[in-house]
Write an enzyme that holds these catalytic residues in place. Structure first.
Site, PDB file in Angstrom:
ATOM      1  N   HIS A  92      21.235   2.649  17.560  1.00  6.70           N
ATOM      2  CA  HIS A  92      22.057   3.921  17.784  1.00  6.70           C
ATOM      3  C   HIS A  92      21.861   4.995  16.662  1.00  6.70           C
ATOM      4  CE1 HIS A  92      24.950   1.687  15.604  1.00  6.70           C
ATOM      5  NE2 HIS A  92      25.690   3.027  15.697  1.00  6.70           N
ATOM      6  N   ASP A  94      24.916   7.291  14.922  1.00  3.81           N
ATOM      7  CA  ASP A  94      26.386   7.652  15.119  1.00  3.81           C
ATOM      8  C   ASP A  94      26.942   8.748  15.906  1.00  3.81           C
ATOM      9  OD1 ASP A  94      26.966   5.215  13.827  1.00  3.81           O
ATOM     10  OD2 ASP A  94      27.111   6.033  11.790  1.00  3.81           O
ATOM     11  N   HIS A 250      20.071   3.139  13.501  1.00  4.99           N
ATOM     12  CA  HIS A 250      20.317   1.870  12.615  1.00  4.99           C
ATOM     13  C   HIS A 250      21.139   0.855  13.971  1.00  4.99           C
ATOM     14  CE1 HIS A 250      24.136   4.308  12.941  1.00  4.99           C
ATOM     15  NE2 HIS A 250      24.857   3.115  12.652  1.00  4.99           N
ATOM     16  N   ARG A 265      33.914   2.543   6.755  1.00  3.90           N
ATOM     17  CA  ARG A 265      32.841   3.744   7.164  1.00  3.90           C
ATOM     18  C   ARG A 265      33.269   5.159   7.047  1.00  3.90           C
ATOM     19  NH1 ARG A 265      29.646   4.366  13.033  1.00  3.90           N
ATOM     20  NH2 ARG A 265      31.429   5.815  13.303  1.00  3.90           N
TER      21      ARG A 265
END
Ligand code: SIN
Length: 277
Positions: A92, A94, A250, A265
């Site tokens: 995907h 993000d 990723h 994150r």
């Protein structure tokens, strides 16, 4: 690190970043899409400060932040969470379903398994470049529907085997909204064309049914992650990865049952994706 994407940068301390260090990272990101800096000691506040040096910090919706740090999410799978999906465990970009999806993501390893739990990235510029001219021409005017279904009303059933450690909103109708983005996205800084579809959030082409879209979309999903477009990171505690969601997919590899994996994150705000003219 690999020909298509990924670069290690040595000798930086990003807890006290200088403007030169930020410029170096920006240049490396434009050239390699994702960069890795080992042995960084960053508390959540320092990570947010660092993120802000690359752009406006994006407070992501649908995921509960770290206590006391509304701009940081914990990417966590506990050792006792076994035989379940992990956060980010399908290729995907993000939150590509947002009107303005995130630009950069910064992921900082706090606790990682001795083996397993690697992350892969795939250059969507390389994937686009490898398509035939005819396929590039076919894709250039297309747009695709993206939705945040994992958080929406069609999301995983209650009790489905998903990690409890990343607290995600479920059943929020706002995530079901269909957002149209170009299938090929032109990077606002490098001007390079990249594929911008992924198997988590991209449902179908504009004006077509899911069934009509499936053959070509499935081809693109498979093509997008051919090994020669990828690089793979073996995390160690303190490793910081910074990547550009506008030109990479990723994947977190879910192969570490029985071991704890925790990363922090943060993301920067991006812009509405623009296709080729
Ligand atoms: C993510 O998809 O943001 C997380 C990736 C990872 O845990 O390696």
């Amino acid at each position: 690190m690999a020909p298509a994407c990924g670069a290690d940068i040595d000798g930086l301390d990003l807890s006290e970043p200088t403007p030169d260090a930020i410029d170096l990272v920006r240049t490396a990101l434009a050239d390699h899409g994702v960069i890795f800096v080992r042995d960084q000691r960053l508390d959540p506040m320092q990570q947010v400060r660092l993120t802000a040096m690359f752009g406006e910090v994006l407070r992501v919706p649908y995921i509960a932040p770290l206590d006391g740090h509304p701009d940081v999410i914990a990417v966590l799978k506990e050792a006792d969470e076994q035989r379940i999906s992990t956060f980010g465990g399908t290729w995907h970009s993000d939150f590509s379903f947002l009107d303005e999806p995130p630009g950069l993501t910064l992921l900082h390893a706090i606790e990682v398994p001795a083996t397993g739990g690697d992350t892969l990235w795939s250059s969507q510029v390389a994937a686009h470049d490898a398509l035939s001219d005819a396929m590039q021409r076919l894709l250039a005017p297309l747009r695709a529907v993206q939705t945040g279904w994992p958080h929406g009303t069609g999301g995983p059933a209650p009790g489905a085997a998903v990690s409890r450690s990343v607290v995600m909103t479920r059943n929020d109708p706002s995530a079901d909204r269909e957002v149209l983005h170009p299938v090929v996205r032109v990077h606002p800084i490098t001007g390079r064309a990249a594929l911008f579809v992924n198997p988590v959030y991209t449902q179908r082409f504009e004006g077509m049914t899911v069934e009509e879209s499936r053959p070509l979309l499935q081809f693109l999903f498979d093509h997008a992650v051919r090994p020669e477009f990828t690089c793979r990171l073996r995390w160690t505690p303190g490793t910081l990865a910074i990547w550009d969601n506008r030109c990479l997919l990723h994947l977190a590899i879910n192969d570490y049952d029985g071991r704890r994996r925790l990363l922090h994150r943060t993301t920067t705000a991006g812009e509405r994706p623009v296709g080729p003219t």
